[in-house]
Motif scaffolding. Sequence first.
Motif, PDB file in Angstrom:
ATOM      1  N   LEU A  26       0.840  -1.197   0.000  1.00 29.20           N
ATOM      2  CA  LEU A  26       0.000   0.000   0.000  1.00 29.20           C
ATOM      3  C   LEU A  26       0.871   1.242   0.000  1.00 29.20           C
ATOM      4  O   LEU A  26       0.857   2.031   0.952  1.00 29.20           O
ATOM      5  CB  LEU A  26      -0.917  -0.019   1.239  1.00 29.20           C
ATOM      6  CG  LEU A  26      -1.948  -1.155   1.249  1.00 29.20           C
ATOM      7  CD1 LEU A  26      -2.494  -1.391   2.648  1.00 29.20           C
ATOM      8  CD2 LEU A  26      -3.086  -0.846   0.298  1.00 29.20           C
TER       9      LEU A  26
ATOM     10  N   PRO B 206      -7.697  10.437  -6.848  1.00 27.91           N
ATOM     11  CA  PRO B 206      -8.624  10.465  -7.985  1.00 27.91           C
ATOM     12  C   PRO B 206      -8.406  11.720  -8.822  1.00 27.91           C
ATOM     13  O   PRO B 206      -8.105  12.798  -8.277  1.00 27.91           O
ATOM     14  CB  PRO B 206     -10.009  10.481  -7.322  1.00 27.91           C
ATOM     15  CG  PRO B 206      -9.787   9.988  -5.932  1.00 27.91           C
ATOM     16  CD  PRO B 206      -8.392  10.365  -5.558  1.00 27.91           C
TER      17      PRO B 206
ATOM     18  N   SER C 146      -9.784   2.890   6.327  1.00 28.35           N
ATOM     19  CA  SER C 146      -9.040   2.943   7.603  1.00 28.35           C
ATOM     20  C   SER C 146      -8.428   4.320   7.841  1.00 28.35           C
ATOM     21  O   SER C 146      -8.478   4.850   8.962  1.00 28.35           O
ATOM     22  CB  SER C 146      -7.915   1.912   7.598  1.00 28.35           C
ATOM     23  OG  SER C 146      -8.425   0.633   7.400  1.00 28.35           O
ATOM     24  N   SER C 147      -7.845   4.925   6.790  1.00 28.41           N
ATOM     25  CA  SER C 147      -7.166   6.217   6.970  1.00 28.41           C
ATOM     26  C   SER C 147      -8.175   7.317   7.293  1.00 28.41           C
ATOM     27  O   SER C 147      -7.948   8.138   8.189  1.00 28.41           O
ATOM     28  CB  SER C 147      -6.384   6.607   5.713  1.00 28.41           C
ATOM     29  OG  SER C 147      -5.533   5.570   5.325  1.00 28.41           O
TER      30      SER C 147
ATOM     31  N   THR D 142     -18.921   5.213   0.010  1.00 27.08           N
ATOM     32  CA  THR D 142     -19.491   3.946   0.490  1.00 27.08           C
ATOM     33  C   THR D 142     -19.406   3.917   2.013  1.00 27.08           C
ATOM     34  O   THR D 142     -18.298   4.015   2.560  1.00 27.08           O
ATOM     35  CB  THR D 142     -18.691   2.743  -0.068  1.00 27.08           C
ATOM     36  OG1 THR D 142     -18.556   2.913  -1.487  1.00 27.08           O
ATOM     37  CG2 THR D 142     -19.387   1.435   0.223  1.00 27.08           C
TER      38      THR D 142
ATOM     39  N   GLN E 294     -18.927   2.455   5.674  1.00 26.86           N
ATOM     40  CA  GLN E 294     -18.084   1.322   6.089  1.00 26.86           C
ATOM     41  C   GLN E 294     -18.488   0.834   7.471  1.00 26.86           C
ATOM     42  O   GLN E 294     -18.976   1.607   8.281  1.00 26.86           O
ATOM     43  CB  GLN E 294     -16.633   1.802   6.196  1.00 26.86           C
ATOM     44  CG  GLN E 294     -16.050   2.256   4.899  1.00 26.86           C
ATOM     45  CD  GLN E 294     -15.111   1.223   4.319  1.00 26.86           C
ATOM     46  OE1 GLN E 294     -15.214   0.032   4.604  1.00 26.86           O
ATOM     47  NE2 GLN E 294     -14.203   1.663   3.477  1.00 26.86           N
TER      48      GLN E 294
ATOM     49  N   ARG F  80     -11.466  -4.503   3.864  1.00 28.48           N
ATOM     50  CA  ARG F  80     -10.579  -4.575   5.022  1.00 28.48           C
ATOM     51  C   ARG F  80     -11.313  -4.040   6.256  1.00 28.48           C
ATOM     52  O   ARG F  80     -11.752  -2.889   6.263  1.00 28.48           O
ATOM     53  CB  ARG F  80      -9.325  -3.762   4.718  1.00 28.48           C
ATOM     54  CG  ARG F  80      -8.433  -3.396   5.875  1.00 28.48           C
ATOM     55  CD  ARG F  80      -7.703  -4.611   6.457  1.00 28.48           C
ATOM     56  NE  ARG F  80      -6.433  -4.230   7.038  1.00 28.48           N
ATOM     57  CZ  ARG F  80      -6.289  -3.554   8.178  1.00 28.48           C
ATOM     58  NH1 ARG F  80      -7.346  -3.152   8.856  1.00 28.48           N
ATOM     59  NH2 ARG F  80      -5.068  -3.265   8.610  1.00 28.48           N
TER      60      ARG F  80
ATOM     61  N   VAL G 159     -21.579  11.210  -1.403  1.00 29.11           N
ATOM     62  CA  VAL G 159     -21.195  11.496  -2.793  1.00 29.11           C
ATOM     63  C   VAL G 159     -21.521  10.332  -3.738  1.00 29.11           C
ATOM     64  O   VAL G 159     -21.190  10.369  -4.910  1.00 29.11           O
ATOM     65  CB  VAL G 159     -19.707  11.921  -2.938  1.00 29.11           C
ATOM     66  CG1 VAL G 159     -19.446  13.217  -2.212  1.00 29.11           C
ATOM     67  CG2 VAL G 159     -18.759  10.829  -2.507  1.00 29.11           C
TER      68      VAL G 159
ATOM     69  N   THR H 198      -8.081   8.590   0.177  1.00 29.14           N
ATOM     70  CA  THR H 198      -8.651   7.818  -0.931  1.00 29.14           C
ATOM     71  C   THR H 198      -7.872   6.530  -1.241  1.00 29.14           C
ATOM     72  O   THR H 198      -8.123   5.908  -2.270  1.00 29.14           O
ATOM     73  CB  THR H 198      -8.738   8.708  -2.189  1.00 29.14           C
ATOM     74  OG1 THR H 198      -7.528   9.472  -2.298  1.00 29.14           O
ATOM     75  CG2 THR H 198      -9.909   9.660  -2.104  1.00 29.14           C
TER      76      THR H 198
HETATM   77  O1  N01 Z   1      -7.946   3.419   1.733  1.00 26.39           O
HETATM   78  P1  N01 Z   1      -9.304   2.629   1.370  1.00 26.39           P
HETATM   79  P2  N01 Z   1      -7.288   3.697   3.155  1.00 26.39           P
HETATM   80  N1  N01 Z   1     -14.526   9.569  -4.799  1.00 26.39           N
HETATM   81  O2  N01 Z   1      -9.125   2.156  -0.023  1.00 26.39           O
HETATM   82  C1  N01 Z   1     -12.850   6.532  -1.085  1.00 26.39           C
HETATM   83  C2  N01 Z   1      -4.313   0.018   5.438  1.00 26.39           C
HETATM   84  N2  N01 Z   1      -4.347   0.963   6.530  1.00 26.39           N
HETATM   85  O3  N01 Z   1      -6.077   4.509   2.954  1.00 26.39           O
HETATM   86  O4  N01 Z   1     -15.248   2.654  -0.614  1.00 26.39           O
HETATM   87  C3  N01 Z   1     -14.958   9.406  -3.544  1.00 26.39           C
HETATM   88  O5  N01 Z   1      -9.641   1.631   2.399  1.00 26.39           O
HETATM   89  C4  N01 Z   1     -13.276   5.090  -0.997  1.00 26.39           C
HETATM   90  O6  N01 Z   1     -14.631   4.975  -1.314  1.00 26.39           O
HETATM   91  P3  N01 Z   1     -15.215   3.542  -1.843  1.00 26.39           P
HETATM   92  C5  N01 Z   1      -5.482  -0.946   5.531  1.00 26.39           C
HETATM   93  O7  N01 Z   1      -5.098  -2.184   5.033  1.00 26.39           O
HETATM   94  C6  N01 Z   1      -4.106   0.475   7.763  1.00 26.39           C
HETATM   95  O8  N01 Z   1      -8.302   4.183   4.104  1.00 26.39           O
HETATM   96  O9  N01 Z   1     -14.210   3.064  -2.858  1.00 26.39           O
HETATM   97  N3  N01 Z   1     -14.415   8.559  -2.669  1.00 26.39           N
HETATM   98  C7  N01 Z   1     -12.941   4.812   0.473  1.00 26.39           C
HETATM   99  O10 N01 Z   1     -13.882   5.329   1.329  1.00 26.39           O
HETATM  100  C8  N01 Z   1      -6.481  -0.272   4.641  1.00 26.39           C
HETATM  101  O11 N01 Z   1      -7.488  -1.117   4.167  1.00 26.39           O
HETATM  102  C9  N01 Z   1      -4.145   1.305   8.840  1.00 26.39           C
HETATM  103  O12 N01 Z   1     -16.514   3.869  -2.421  1.00 26.39           O
HETATM  104  C10 N01 Z   1     -13.367   7.853  -3.084  1.00 26.39           C
HETATM  105  C11 N01 Z   1     -11.640   5.599   0.641  1.00 26.39           C
HETATM  106  O13 N01 Z   1     -11.634   6.604  -0.359  1.00 26.39           O
HETATM  107  C12 N01 Z   1      -5.600   0.267   3.563  1.00 26.39           C
HETATM  108  O14 N01 Z   1      -4.441   0.730   4.235  1.00 26.39           O
HETATM  109  C13 N01 Z   1      -4.457   2.639   8.677  1.00 26.39           C
HETATM  110  C14 N01 Z   1     -12.831   7.973  -4.369  1.00 26.39           C
HETATM  111  C15 N01 Z   1     -10.413   4.751   0.461  1.00 26.39           C
HETATM  112  O15 N01 Z   1     -10.385   3.757   1.432  1.00 26.39           O
HETATM  113  C16 N01 Z   1      -6.174   1.403   2.762  1.00 26.39           C
HETATM  114  O16 N01 Z   1      -6.866   2.272   3.638  1.00 26.39           O
HETATM  115  C17 N01 Z   1      -4.701   3.117   7.405  1.00 26.39           C
HETATM  116  C18 N01 Z   1     -13.468   8.871  -5.244  1.00 26.39           C
HETATM  117  N4  N01 Z   1     -13.049   9.024  -6.514  1.00 26.39           N
HETATM  118  C19 N01 Z   1      -4.647   2.264   6.341  1.00 26.39           C
HETATM  119  N5  N01 Z   1     -11.789   7.140  -4.486  1.00 26.39           N
HETATM  120  C20 N01 Z   1      -3.868   0.747  10.177  1.00 26.39           C
HETATM  121  O17 N01 Z   1      -4.592   0.988  11.071  1.00 26.39           O
HETATM  122  C21 N01 Z   1     -11.664   6.516  -3.302  1.00 26.39           C
HETATM  123  N6  N01 Z   1     -12.618   6.943  -2.455  1.00 26.39           N
HETATM  124  C22 N01 Z   1      -2.715  -0.152  10.372  1.00 26.39           C
END
Ligand code: N01
Length: 537
Positions: free
Chosen positions: A139, A145, A183-184, A205, A207, A323, A344, A373
């Motif tokens: 990752l 986007p 998650s972020s 979406t 979660q 996840r 959205v 994202t």
């Molecule tokens: O990314 P994600 P993340 N317009 O892909 C939205 C690890 N991690 O960085 O669900 C509007 O999960 C997207 O919407 P949708 C962990 O493995 C671990 O949060 O696609 N929205 C979603 O809501 C995790 O799973 C920790 O409809 C848009 C979000 O952006 C992985 O990293 C902490 C969009 C993306 O969520 C990734 O997590 C953080 C658009 N065009 C991360 N495009 C720990 O705690 C995307 N989205 C260790």
Amino acid sequence: MKYDAVVIGAGFSGLYMLQRLREAGFSARVYEAGDGVGGVWYWNRYPGARCDSESIYYNYTFSEELLQEWTWSSRYPEQPEILRYLNFVADKFDLRRDIQFETRVTAAHYDEENQQWLIYLEDGSQVSATYFISGVGCLSAANIPKFKGLDQFEGKWYHTGHWPQHEKVDFTGKRVGVIGNGSSGVQSIPVIAQEAEHLTVFQRTPQYTIPARNHPYDPAFIKQTKENYQQIVEEMRNSWAGFPIKPSSRSAIEDSQEVRQQVYEEAWEKGGFFLTYTYNDLTMHEESNETVSEFIRSKIRETVNKPDVAEKLLPSYYFGTKRPILDTHYYETYNRENVTLIDVNKAPIVEITPKGLRTTDAEYELDILVFATGYDGMTGPLLKIDIRGKDGLTLKEKWAEGAHVQTYLGIANAGFPNFFMITGPESPSVLANMPLAIEQHVDWIGDCLEHLRDRGVPTIEATLEAETAWSKHCREVADATLYPKADSWYTGANISGKPRSFLIYLGGFGVYRHICDDVAAKGYEGFSLASSPKTVS
Ligand code: N01
């Protein structure tokens, strides 16, 4: 300059790979784009970033001394503490002298004639190595986007995975927008809300998230853990996901509604991922899954005061197939007066304007925009590098060739001799305790290189047959579950234009480990061990 091995990345993977190579007497060089060690824990400095695996298990296990010397403060420590841990490891094993920081690897080409890899660096220089090992992580390729108008935005914008390294982003008095609630987003939204004048969350979406219930560790618990570490590690190594938790042997629908409710309530109170362990078929059967999905939806309705906001937060996909997420007061944050939730999915984002963000419904004025994202997962970080194997075949071409990306064990690729991926696509790593999964790959690769050296074998390469069979097996295991049904980075559905494919081995970490050990015990079954580039044994 010629090394035995070149490794990309100085995160959990690269650091241990370096240590393992050195211990075995190989010369090695690690290249790292950042100016320090840490990998994802170096880059992800967004507010609220913390571990969501219990810290006592989220560390290296290869050194008993290290296990005894390091003490975690709490169940889910924040990013700075994890980064301190990785710096502690780098210092303890004197790793920095073989790491070149602020150096991006742009290309790696296999030189068939000389059985070596030519590694090209961003500054224009080049080195060579017998073995090329990727520790780029799953990752690390940010997904930003391509919204129209971002370049015109007059405020500041950030992606959670590329947070400023040396300055604090100050949200005080600011109108902040966050796009994304994976998650972020779920970790950062409650923290930003406390500081910002107003926070607008743009959710596509909804979660499911579970309370982390973080707490400082009791010294007696730490003492007991340290005294029993070897037994705990053994349990971790043989488990499904790399944690010493006994899986349930019951189906969710075997229990009555009352009993199930009690089971879920107890897991919810414990916090963390215990909810995912309550029954053995939550990600297998729709009916079972619906019981836990509805349980979490009921918690959202209970927590969020305004029914219309609660309604927008209710997820409908199968819990666990994206996840799972842990949070600290995420749903509660929507009870704050300074937080607005925008759906959205209903009113899509049209463009970023100089003053903010416009959906099909309205324009929102913003001073700061946060992209939570996500990432082009698993294949994305590898495809950012121009990797070419035999006959100049690029990894991009290879993975675009068939109907599916395929690898052998998530470690190797046919057509790419002496190239190893730590936690590559089709390994179980992203669903397992990551440091443990990394150690397993690193140890396997380290043992393999020693095997080759001891026998004078210059190259090893996965056979196409073994790779095809592994990939087929991965898909069969996945297709028996609900996982491939979700749109997520697990399936590649989060990246527009990316072919949909489920690239995680779901047979479990313990089973996978035994498969890898077995492959090695059989003289690296499924690999060609060649004495010259053209000879295959
Ligand atoms: O990314 P994600 P993340 N317009 O892909 C939205 C690890 N991690 O960085 O669900 C509007 O999960 C997207 O919407 P949708 C962990 O493995 C671990 O949060 O696609 N929205 C979603 O809501 C995790 O799973 C920790 O409809 C848009 C979000 O952006 C992985 O990293 C902490 C969009 C993306 O969520 C990734 O997590 C953080 C658009 N065009 C991360 N495009 C720990 O705690 C995307 N989205 C260790």
